[in-house]
Design a protein around this motif. Structure first.
Motif, PDB file in Angstrom:
ATOM      1  N   ASN A 115     -40.428   9.480  44.882  1.00  0.00           N
ATOM      2  CA  ASN A 115     -42.168   9.364  44.500  1.00  0.00           C
ATOM      3  C   ASN A 115     -41.677  10.184  42.733  1.00  0.00           C
ATOM      4  O   ASN A 115     -43.439  10.484  42.504  1.00  0.00           O
ATOM      5  CB  ASN A 115     -42.472  10.396  44.902  1.00  0.00           C
ATOM      6  N   ARG A 116     -40.847  10.231  41.818  1.00  0.00           N
ATOM      7  CA  ARG A 116     -40.684  10.961  40.690  1.00  0.00           C
ATOM      8  C   ARG A 116     -41.066  12.908  40.715  1.00  0.00           C
ATOM      9  O   ARG A 116     -41.517  12.888  39.570  1.00  0.00           O
ATOM     10  CB  ARG A 116     -41.932   9.892  39.620  1.00  0.00           C
ATOM     11  N   GLN A 117     -41.684  13.338  41.739  1.00  0.00           N
ATOM     12  CA  GLN A 117     -41.951  14.216  41.297  1.00  0.00           C
ATOM     13  C   GLN A 117     -41.082  15.682  42.079  1.00  0.00           C
ATOM     14  O   GLN A 117     -40.177  14.926  42.701  1.00  0.00           O
ATOM     15  CB  GLN A 117     -42.811  14.653  43.121  1.00  0.00           C
ATOM     16  N   GLU A 166     -36.459  10.430  30.406  1.00  0.00           N
ATOM     17  CA  GLU A 166     -34.777  10.706  29.579  1.00  0.00           C
ATOM     18  C   GLU A 166     -34.087   9.095  29.715  1.00  0.00           C
ATOM     19  O   GLU A 166     -33.904   8.597  30.646  1.00  0.00           O
ATOM     20  CB  GLU A 166     -34.062  11.458  29.985  1.00  0.00           C
ATOM     21  N   PRO A 167     -33.536   8.602  28.053  1.00  0.00           N
ATOM     22  CA  PRO A 167     -32.716   7.468  28.017  1.00  0.00           C
ATOM     23  C   PRO A 167     -31.752   7.687  28.998  1.00  0.00           C
ATOM     24  O   PRO A 167     -30.835   8.057  28.899  1.00  0.00           O
ATOM     25  CB  PRO A 167     -32.517   7.606  26.933  1.00  0.00           C
ATOM     26  N   GLY A 168     -31.736   6.136  29.572  1.00  0.00           N
ATOM     27  CA  GLY A 168     -30.924   6.058  31.201  1.00  0.00           C
ATOM     28  C   GLY A 168     -30.572   7.086  32.187  1.00  0.00           C
ATOM     29  O   GLY A 168     -29.540   7.243  32.916  1.00  0.00           O
ATOM     30  N   GLU A 169     -31.809   7.639  32.699  1.00  0.00           N
ATOM     31  CA  GLU A 169     -31.909   8.500  33.906  1.00  0.00           C
ATOM     32  C   GLU A 169     -33.107   7.808  34.530  1.00  0.00           C
ATOM     33  O   GLU A 169     -33.671   6.469  34.147  1.00  0.00           O
ATOM     34  CB  GLU A 169     -32.351   9.404  33.643  1.00  0.00           C
ATOM     35  N   GLY A 170     -33.372   8.070  35.783  1.00  0.00           N
ATOM     36  CA  GLY A 170     -34.010   7.497  36.935  1.00  0.00           C
ATOM     37  C   GLY A 170     -33.035   6.275  37.642  1.00  0.00           C
ATOM     38  O   GLY A 170     -32.030   6.406  37.427  1.00  0.00           O
ATOM     39  N   TYR A 171     -33.515   5.859  38.517  1.00  0.00           N
ATOM     40  CA  TYR A 171     -32.864   4.782  39.058  1.00  0.00           C
ATOM     41  C   TYR A 171     -32.104   3.736  38.245  1.00  0.00           C
ATOM     42  O   TYR A 171     -32.951   3.474  36.308  1.00  0.00           O
ATOM     43  CB  TYR A 171     -34.331   3.665  39.518  1.00  0.00           C
ATOM     44  N   PRO A 172     -30.525   3.475  38.288  1.00  0.00           N
ATOM     45  CA  PRO A 172     -30.210   3.527  39.398  1.00  0.00           C
ATOM     46  C   PRO A 172     -29.377   4.881  39.766  1.00  0.00           C
ATOM     47  O   PRO A 172     -27.765   5.034  40.326  1.00  0.00           O
ATOM     48  CB  PRO A 172     -29.663   2.382  40.089  1.00  0.00           C
TER      49      PRO A 172
END
Length: 460
Positions: A115-117, A166-172
């Protein structure tokens, strides 16, 4: 036209048949070589014009071996030794540090959930408590995977991401996704989580928490029964394992290894053993059929044609960090490719770059690296390695060395700022693909600059 018709009809019948067969082969080959990956990327120089068929890098004698039979069989014996190693253990490998490293690495920095928290201290406390660290090494029981399964860093399906900004972060990039196992893999279980849902396992290439419903306990007698059979390996992706009544048990992918209980030559299939979870979680064996177009006796002879065929199975597959969503990342692609040929590779790209015959190219220009790989590299047996990524050298395309790799993004600099171009699938590219900017200019991705070593495999 009539003269041609007459002249052909005067030819011996065998010659006409051969002429037709060769013509059809050439026609089919040209079609294959003109094929592009689905959704060709017009913004990546190399994907725009380059065929996405590995067959276009092979020529002349397609049956020529890329490794001698003697060497390949020696590699295969070593592979089997590594593959079955968890069933020879009497204690977990790596010690308790293997269980704790994730808590040390991730609890010190700000990380996020789906949930991005931010993940709270309480959340980490729940995971630590459920890991039942005091029970590490107290069960020490052998098991087998009954279906495809994730290996997780914590005993949870909850994801853990770095900052989505951040570039290249988060999903997946769920950093709790360590790896995956396929049906029929040997496992060693250290202990069970406090909630009873997870088993901490050593597999042949990785360790982690596995949903206990996806494994079964195996006895020494069953291990001997499993190991006495010859092995086959799946050569096509997403092949369902069904019994004679059509009951589905598991999904197999390229690189899945199963014992052959019967070679049904007339039916052109193998009967293979699979394990299912029975009463008390104990393993029961079932027999299922695998078409010989989907599975071959292991190891598959490493000829030019066979190597290109296996490489073609990966083209266009979506990127899956650590095997997320039962997809592959760069090192899973190379590992599964070599598995078919009985050549052992460790799981991650860093470890893969530390084995085999190494050629140091880190201080060379991209042009000199290309020259070096053409002179010394062996197509389909050579890796190009760099920090965080690995590629398979598959030969030359119009004189240019090309590589198969499953890549999430290409990074490039424009006016001093870093940008990303998402690829997110397995592709064939040059050593140094370029990106088209919004202005239509071609910008170097610098992948070629980052390549530090070429590694030739298959000499063990």
């Amino acid at each position: 036209m009539n003269k041609l018709y007459v002249s052909i009809n005067k030819l011996p019948p065998l010659f006409i048949v051969l002429f037709c067969v060769v013509s059809l082969f050439i026609f089919a080959f040209l079609i294959v070589c003109s094929a592009e990956a689905s959704g060709a990327d017009k913004n990546v120089s190399g994907l725009e014009f380059m065929s996405q068929s590995p067959f276009c890098t092979i020529s002349r004698d397609y049956s020529e071996r890329l490794i001698s039979e003697e060497k390949q069989m020696a590699c295969n014996r070593y592979f089997d030794e590594k593959f079955f190693a968890p069933w020879s253990q009497d204690k977990p490998v790596g010690g308790v540090d293997l269980l704790l490293w994730g808590f040390r690495a991730f609890s010190r920095r700000k990380v996020f959930g789906e949930n991005r928290q931010p993940r709270s201290r309480e959340w980490f406390g729940v995971q630590h408590d459920n890991a039942s660290i005091e029970s590490f090494g107290t069960l020490n029981r052998k098991a087998i995977s009954v279906e495809e399964a994730d290996l997780r860093v914590f005993p949870t399906q909850d994801p853990l991401f770095y900052s989505f900004d951040e570039p290249g972060e988060g999903y997946p990039f769920d950093y709790l996704q360590n790896s995956t196992v396929q049906p029929g893999e040997p496992l060693f279980v250290s202990h069970i989580s406090k909630d009873g849902m997870w088993a901490f396992v050593n597999a042949s290439t990785a360790s982690g928490w596995m949903d206990i419903r996806r494994l079964a306990w195996i006895s020494e007698a069953q291990i001997e029964e499993w190991k006495k059979h010859s092995l086959c390996v799946v050569v096509k992706d997403n092949v369902p394992l069904l019994d004679s009544e059509g009951v589905f048990y598991a999904l197999s992918k390229v690189g899945t290894i199963l014992p052959i209980s019967r070679d049904r030559t007339l039916a052109d299939c193998y009967e293979v053993l699979i394990a299912i979870r029975g009463s008390g979680g104990n393993a029961l064996f079932r027999s299922v059929s695998l078409d010989k177009k989907a599975a071959v006796a292991k190891p598959f002879p490493m000829t030019k044609w066979n190597a290109a065929f296996i490489a073609s199975q990966f083209i266009g597959e979506s990127y899956g960090w650590g095997g997320l969503n039962l997809k592959r990342d760069c090192s899973a692609t190379t590992r599964d490719f070599f598995t078919v040929f009985g050549i052992w590779l460790p799981r991650n790209s860093k470890a893969q770059g530390q084995i085999g015959q190494k050629i140091d190219v880190q201080n060379l220009s991209v042009c000199l690296k290309e020259k070096r790989i053409k002179e010394e590299g062996i197509p389909f047996r050579t890796l190009a390695t760099m920090p965080g990524h690995v590629m398979l050298y598959i030969g030359e395309y119009y004189g240019m060395p090309v590589f198969l790799h499953n890549v999430w993004r290409f990074r490039f600099l424009e006016e001093g700022k870093e940008y990303s171009h998402i690829v997110g699938r397995a592709v064939i590219t040059p050593l140094n693909p370029r990106i088209k900017s919004e202005k239509g200019e071609l910008i170097e991705t610098r992948i070629g600059e980052r390549v530090s070593h070429f590694v030739i495999l298959g000499d063990k």
